[in-house]
Design an enzyme around this catalytic site. Structure first.
Site, PDB file in Angstrom:
ATOM      1  N   ARG A  18       0.849  -1.191   0.000  1.00  0.00           N
ATOM      2  CA  ARG A  18       0.000   0.000   0.000  1.00  0.00           C
ATOM      3  C   ARG A  18       0.877   1.230   0.000  1.00  0.00           C
ATOM      4  O   ARG A  18       1.956   1.232   0.613  1.00  0.00           O
ATOM      5  CB  ARG A  18      -0.861   0.050   1.280  1.00  0.00           C
ATOM      6  CG  ARG A  18      -2.146  -0.746   1.229  1.00  0.00           C
ATOM      7  CD  ARG A  18      -3.185  -0.130   0.287  1.00  0.00           C
ATOM      8  NE  ARG A  18      -4.402  -0.905   0.211  1.00  0.00           N
ATOM      9  CZ  ARG A  18      -4.626  -1.943  -0.608  1.00  0.00           C
ATOM     10  NH1 ARG A  18      -3.696  -2.349  -1.447  1.00  0.00           N
ATOM     11  NH2 ARG A  18      -5.788  -2.572  -0.611  1.00  0.00           N
ATOM     12  N   HIS A  47      -0.715   0.183  -9.671  1.00  0.00           N
ATOM     13  CA  HIS A  47      -1.464  -0.693  -8.754  1.00  0.00           C
ATOM     14  C   HIS A  47      -2.127  -1.847  -9.519  1.00  0.00           C
ATOM     15  O   HIS A  47      -3.362  -1.965  -9.532  1.00  0.00           O
ATOM     16  CB  HIS A  47      -2.500   0.117  -7.961  1.00  0.00           C
ATOM     17  CG  HIS A  47      -2.908  -0.547  -6.675  1.00  0.00           C
ATOM     18  ND1 HIS A  47      -3.251   0.151  -5.538  1.00  0.00           N
ATOM     19  CD2 HIS A  47      -3.045  -1.861  -6.349  1.00  0.00           C
ATOM     20  CE1 HIS A  47      -3.582  -0.696  -4.577  1.00  0.00           C
ATOM     21  NE2 HIS A  47      -3.459  -1.929  -5.046  1.00  0.00           N
ATOM     22  N   GLU A  82      -2.160   7.836  -4.253  1.00  0.00           N
ATOM     23  CA  GLU A  82      -2.402   7.415  -5.635  1.00  0.00           C
ATOM     24  C   GLU A  82      -3.852   7.703  -6.034  1.00  0.00           C
ATOM     25  O   GLU A  82      -4.736   7.727  -5.163  1.00  0.00           O
ATOM     26  CB  GLU A  82      -2.071   5.910  -5.798  1.00  0.00           C
ATOM     27  CG  GLU A  82      -2.964   4.984  -4.992  1.00  0.00           C
ATOM     28  CD  GLU A  82      -2.505   3.522  -5.058  1.00  0.00           C
ATOM     29  OE1 GLU A  82      -1.300   3.249  -4.851  1.00  0.00           O
ATOM     30  OE2 GLU A  82      -3.383   2.665  -5.308  1.00  0.00           O
TER      31      GLU A  82
HETATM   32  C1  8YV Z   1      -6.952  -4.288  -5.684  1.00  0.00           C
HETATM   33  C2  8YV Z   1      -5.297  -4.692  -3.809  1.00  0.00           C
HETATM   34  O1  8YV Z   1      -7.021  -4.410  -7.048  1.00  0.00           O
HETATM   35  O2  8YV Z   1      -6.648  -6.477  -3.090  1.00  0.00           O
HETATM   36  C3  8YV Z   1      -5.986  -5.504  -2.777  1.00  0.00           C
HETATM   37  O3  8YV Z   1      -5.845  -5.156  -1.579  1.00  0.00           O
HETATM   38  O4  8YV Z   1      -4.467  -3.910  -3.522  1.00  0.00           O
HETATM   39  C4  8YV Z   1      -5.638  -4.896  -5.260  1.00  0.00           C
HETATM   40  O5  8YV Z   1      -5.648  -6.246  -5.536  1.00  0.00           O
HETATM   41  C5  8YV Z   1      -7.120  -2.875  -5.287  1.00  0.00           C
HETATM   42  O6  8YV Z   1      -7.124  -2.727  -3.906  1.00  0.00           O
HETATM   43  C6  8YV Z   1      -8.411  -2.283  -5.815  1.00  0.00           C
HETATM   44  O7  8YV Z   1      -8.520  -0.986  -5.335  1.00  0.00           O
END
Ligand code: 8YV
Length: 327
Positions: free
Chosen positions: A239, A286, A268
């Protein structure tokens, strides 16, 4: 009358069709990025919401949506949820674990390889027409095989990365986590537990896979970067906010570390402007879980949670099961 649900972002048409068999669905296929107050307006009268990870669910929104029962995130991470506020309001949160573990671990390795072997930087060089001859030191990077892989955060994705490193690339794998894995899991991952200081000092390649929370905010800042090897690489697929992006850009510019690969950013989709001007960083938007089968599986799991909870009282992956026992 069917329960009403909102799908807050554009999503696979087959998921909308599937949910339409069970619910009165409103969906945002135009993919409008709603403000918190627009989201709250859209949620009026809705029993459930399908979220994708970017929508903030907090006390103010919950107070304005008294009939809301469930927020089903199509993501394993759920730092967009104020889980305490949701529990207090009696609203269930669910996430989408497991289905993305291997895909995200693959991507961690893709970013690690691209970073250590300078794939993006050399491609830009070629596209710019600058490749006129071979040179012994042209885009020389670092080896992956045999190197020491450090993993910060050793949940499901961290373990999947460790297995790839230890068993696929013959790496020495060390990790740091809030809690140590049991001996059998450590052996399966080929990984050894170390303190954070040793991890930073010893890793040739450091991969971040820990969840974001107040306690992991800037877990990697100027002090931590200064402890890493000058030839080390850093990869963040977890993150934004876990790394201090300004401090990282400075470390990359000053060559305190060799290179970084980043899939996630503070604030982001904005990216710190200094990161855009240093050459030794690979930047991706991402996409760690972005394969068609995995995104479909994540969306289906979010749908399963909505159906499971609203129709059968049985969510598959509840985050705050206290809501279930409190009723
Ligand atoms: C998502 C991710 O696509 O699953 C998660 O926590 O970081 C990614 O796989 C993303 O969060 C969508 O906003």
């Amino acid at each position: 009358m069917l329960p009403k649900i909102l799908i807050s972002r554009a999503i696979f048409p087959e998921i909308i069709a599937r949910l339409g068999q069970h619910f009165d669905v409103t969906s945002n296929q135009d993919d409008v990025l709603w403000t918190p107050s627009q989201l709250s307006e859209q949620l009026q009268g809705m029993s459930g919401v399908f979220t994708t990870g970017g929508e903030r669910i907090d006390a103010a929104l919950l107070a304005a949506c008294p009939v809301l029962k469930i927020c089903a995130n199509m993501a394993v991470g759920y730092n967009n949820f104020d889980l305490d506020a949701m529990t207090a309001a009696g609203v269930l949160g669910t996430n989408a674990p497991d289905v993305l573990t291997e895909t995200t671990a693959d991507f961690g390795f893709a970013l690690l390889m691209a970073t250590a072997r300078r794939v993006a930087e050399s491609e830009h060089f070629l596209r710019a027409g600058l490749w006129t001859r071979w040179r012994y030191d042209m885009f020389t990077g670092s080896d992956i095989h045999g190197a020491t892989l450090g993993i910060l955060g050793m949940g499901r994705i961290g373990q999947a990365i460790a297995r790839r490193g230890a068993h696929g690339f013959g790496m020495k794998v060390i990790y740091h986590n809030r809690s140590r894995l049991d001996d059998a899991t450590e052996a399966q991952c080929g990984a050894r537990y170390v303190g954070k200081a040793e991890l930073l000092k010893t890793a040739d390649h450091l991969v971040l896979v820990l969840p974001y929370s107040a306690s992991s905010h800037h877990a990697i800042g100027a002090t931590e970067l200064a402890q890493m090897k000058p030839r080390a690489t850093l990869v963040n697929i977890a993150r934004g906010g876990i790394v201090d992006d300004a401090a990282l850009a400075a470390a990359l510019r000053n060559k305190t570390i060799a290179a970084a690969g980043l899939d996630v950013f503070e604030g982001e989709p904005k990216v710190h402007p200094d990161l855009l001007t240093v050459p030794n960083v690979v930047l991706t938007p991402h996409i760690g879980s972005a394969t068609v089968p995995t995104r479909l599986a994540m969306a289906n799991l979010a749908a399963d949670n909505l159906i499971g909870y609203l129709l059968h009282d049985k969510p598959l992956t509840p985050l705050n099961p206290a809501v279930l026992s409190a009723r």
